[in-house]
Design a protein around this motif. Structure first.
Motif, PDB file in Angstrom:
ATOM      1  N   TYR A  22       0.823  -1.210   0.000  1.00 39.98           N
ATOM      2  CA  TYR A  22       0.000   0.000   0.000  1.00 39.98           C
ATOM      3  C   TYR A  22       0.855   1.257   0.000  1.00 39.98           C
ATOM      4  O   TYR A  22       0.488   2.257  -0.624  1.00 39.98           O
ATOM      5  CB  TYR A  22      -0.960  -0.004   1.192  1.00 39.98           C
ATOM      6  N   THR A  23       1.999   1.219   0.659  1.00 41.25           N
ATOM      7  CA  THR A  23       2.900   2.369   0.654  1.00 41.25           C
ATOM      8  C   THR A  23       3.372   2.664  -0.766  1.00 41.25           C
ATOM      9  O   THR A  23       3.332   3.810  -1.224  1.00 41.25           O
ATOM     10  CB  THR A  23       4.103   2.109   1.573  1.00 41.25           C
ATOM     11  N   TYR A  24       3.805   1.615  -1.481  1.00 40.46           N
ATOM     12  CA  TYR A  24       4.249   1.811  -2.852  1.00 40.46           C
ATOM     13  C   TYR A  24       3.095   2.225  -3.760  1.00 40.46           C
ATOM     14  O   TYR A  24       3.282   3.003  -4.699  1.00 40.46           O
ATOM     15  CB  TYR A  24       4.923   0.546  -3.395  1.00 40.46           C
ATOM     16  N   MET A  25       1.897   1.733  -3.494  1.00 44.13           N
ATOM     17  CA  MET A  25       0.741   2.130  -4.302  1.00 44.13           C
ATOM     18  C   MET A  25       0.441   3.619  -4.146  1.00 44.13           C
ATOM     19  O   MET A  25       0.169   4.311  -5.132  1.00 44.13           O
ATOM     20  CB  MET A  25      -0.492   1.315  -3.918  1.00 44.13           C
ATOM     21  N   PHE A  26       0.490   4.116  -2.920  1.00 47.95           N
ATOM     22  CA  PHE A  26       0.227   5.532  -2.702  1.00 47.95           C
ATOM     23  C   PHE A  26       1.335   6.404  -3.304  1.00 47.95           C
ATOM     24  O   PHE A  26       1.062   7.475  -3.845  1.00 47.95           O
ATOM     25  CB  PHE A  26       0.045   5.832  -1.217  1.00 47.95           C
ATOM     26  N   ILE A  27       2.570   5.927  -3.235  1.00 49.38           N
ATOM     27  CA  ILE A  27       3.670   6.662  -3.867  1.00 49.38           C
ATOM     28  C   ILE A  27       3.460   6.712  -5.381  1.00 49.38           C
ATOM     29  O   ILE A  27       3.627   7.760  -6.014  1.00 49.38           O
ATOM     30  CB  ILE A  27       5.028   6.022  -3.510  1.00 49.38           C
ATOM     31  N   GLY A  28       3.067   5.581  -5.964  1.00 47.18           N
ATOM     32  CA  GLY A  28       2.798   5.537  -7.403  1.00 47.18           C
ATOM     33  C   GLY A  28       1.662   6.464  -7.801  1.00 47.18           C
ATOM     34  O   GLY A  28       1.740   7.164  -8.817  1.00 47.18           O
ATOM     35  N   LEU A  29       0.604   6.487  -7.011  1.00 48.20           N
ATOM     36  CA  LEU A  29      -0.517   7.391  -7.302  1.00 48.20           C
ATOM     37  C   LEU A  29      -0.093   8.846  -7.211  1.00 48.20           C
ATOM     38  O   LEU A  29      -0.530   9.685  -8.012  1.00 48.20           O
ATOM     39  CB  LEU A  29      -1.677   7.124  -6.342  1.00 48.20           C
ATOM     40  N   ALA A  30       0.751   9.163  -6.242  1.00 47.59           N
ATOM     41  CA  ALA A  30       1.230  10.541  -6.102  1.00 47.59           C
ATOM     42  C   ALA A  30       2.087  10.936  -7.305  1.00 47.59           C
ATOM     43  O   ALA A  30       1.977  12.066  -7.802  1.00 47.59           O
ATOM     44  CB  ALA A  30       2.023  10.694  -4.806  1.00 47.59           C
ATOM     45  N   VAL A  31       2.918  10.026  -7.792  1.00 50.13           N
ATOM     46  CA  VAL A  31       3.765  10.326  -8.956  1.00 50.13           C
ATOM     47  C   VAL A  31       2.899  10.508 -10.201  1.00 50.13           C
ATOM     48  O   VAL A  31       3.126  11.421 -11.007  1.00 50.13           O
ATOM     49  CB  VAL A  31       4.827   9.220  -9.157  1.00 50.13           C
ATOM     50  N   ILE A  32       1.878   9.677 -10.363  1.00 48.56           N
ATOM     51  CA  ILE A  32       0.963   9.815 -11.498  1.00 48.56           C
ATOM     52  C   ILE A  32       0.227  11.156 -11.422  1.00 48.56           C
ATOM     53  O   ILE A  32       0.110  11.875 -12.424  1.00 48.56           O
ATOM     54  CB  ILE A  32      -0.038   8.645 -11.542  1.00 48.56           C
ATOM     55  N   ALA A  33      -0.274  11.493 -10.248  1.00 50.61           N
ATOM     56  CA  ALA A  33      -0.983  12.769 -10.080  1.00 50.61           C
ATOM     57  C   ALA A  33      -0.061  13.953 -10.372  1.00 50.61           C
ATOM     58  O   ALA A  33      -0.467  14.915 -11.039  1.00 50.61           O
ATOM     59  CB  ALA A  33      -1.552  12.869  -8.663  1.00 50.61           C
ATOM     60  N   LEU A  34       1.184  13.882  -9.906  1.00 51.25           N
ATOM     61  CA  LEU A  34       2.144  14.947 -10.177  1.00 51.25           C
ATOM     62  C   LEU A  34       2.389  15.086 -11.675  1.00 51.25           C
ATOM     63  O   LEU A  34       2.461  16.191 -12.215  1.00 51.25           O
ATOM     64  CB  LEU A  34       3.461  14.684  -9.442  1.00 51.25           C
ATOM     65  N   GLY A  35       2.481  13.956 -12.374  1.00 52.55           N
ATOM     66  CA  GLY A  35       2.671  13.991 -13.823  1.00 52.55           C
ATOM     67  C   GLY A  35       1.514  14.668 -14.537  1.00 52.55           C
ATOM     68  O   GLY A  35       1.716  15.485 -15.440  1.00 52.55           O
ATOM     69  N   PHE A  36       0.287  14.363 -14.123  1.00 55.84           N
ATOM     70  CA  PHE A  36      -0.867  14.994 -14.762  1.00 55.84           C
ATOM     71  C   PHE A  36      -0.964  16.471 -14.408  1.00 55.84           C
ATOM     72  O   PHE A  36      -1.391  17.286 -15.235  1.00 55.84           O
ATOM     73  CB  PHE A  36      -2.152  14.267 -14.402  1.00 55.84           C
ATOM     74  N   ILE A  37      -0.583  16.831 -13.201  1.00 53.79           N
ATOM     75  CA  ILE A  37      -0.592  18.247 -12.826  1.00 53.79           C
ATOM     76  C   ILE A  37       0.430  19.021 -13.657  1.00 53.79           C
ATOM     77  O   ILE A  37       0.152  20.121 -14.144  1.00 53.79           O
ATOM     78  CB  ILE A  37      -0.320  18.403 -11.314  1.00 53.79           C
ATOM     79  N   LEU A  38       1.619  18.443 -13.850  1.00 52.23           N
ATOM     80  CA  LEU A  38       2.644  19.110 -14.658  1.00 52.23           C
ATOM     81  C   LEU A  38       2.244  19.183 -16.129  1.00 52.23           C
ATOM     82  O   LEU A  38       2.697  20.058 -16.861  1.00 52.23           O
ATOM     83  CB  LEU A  38       3.986  18.382 -14.524  1.00 52.23           C
ATOM     84  N   MET A  39       1.399  18.265 -16.574  1.00 55.12           N
ATOM     85  CA  MET A  39       0.972  18.241 -17.969  1.00 55.12           C
ATOM     86  C   MET A  39      -0.101  19.300 -18.260  1.00 55.12           C
ATOM     87  O   MET A  39      -0.297  19.692 -19.405  1.00 55.12           O
ATOM     88  CB  MET A  39       0.413  16.854 -18.302  1.00 55.12           C
TER      89      MET A  39
END
Length: 85
Positions: A22-39
Motif C-alpha cells: 500500500y505504501t508503494y501504491m500511494f507513492i505511485g498514485l502521487a507520482v501519477i498525479a504529479l505527472g498529470f498536474i505538470l501536464m
C-alpha cells in the motif's frame, strides 16, 4: 459449545497486500498525479492566439515520463510479495 467449535474452524482472514504494498501504491498514485498536474496548462486565453508554451520540456517530456514511472511503481507494488523479508 457449538459456537466455540464454529469459531475454531473459522479460517483466518488476511489482506492480499501488506503495508509495504500500500505504501508503494500511494507513492505511485502521487507520482501519477504529479505527472498529470505538470501536464496541465499551456493554453491560450484567446482562441485566435497560439501559445508555444504547450510544447515546452515539462509538458512533452517530463510529465509523461512521470506518469509512466508512476504506472511502473504501481505494477511493482502489485507484484511485490509482502510476506518475503
Amino acid at each position: 459449545m457449538q459456537k466455540k467449535e464454529k469459531e475454531l474452524n473459522k479460517p483466518e482472514q488476511h489482506f492480499i497486500f501488506g503495508k509495504k504494498n500500500y505504501t508503494y501504491m500511494f507513492i505511485g498514485l502521487a507520482v501519477i498525479a504529479l505527472g498529470f498536474i505538470l501536464m496541465s496548462g499551456g493554453g491560450s486565453e484567446d482562441p485566435n492566439e497560439f501559445n508555444d508554451a504547450i510544447y515546452n520540456f515539462r509538458r512533452i517530456r517530463l510529465a509523461p515520463t512521470l506518469v509512466l514511472l508512476g504506472f511502473a511503481i504501481e505494477v511493482y507494488a502489485i507484484l511485490l510479495n509482502p510476506h518475503k523479508k
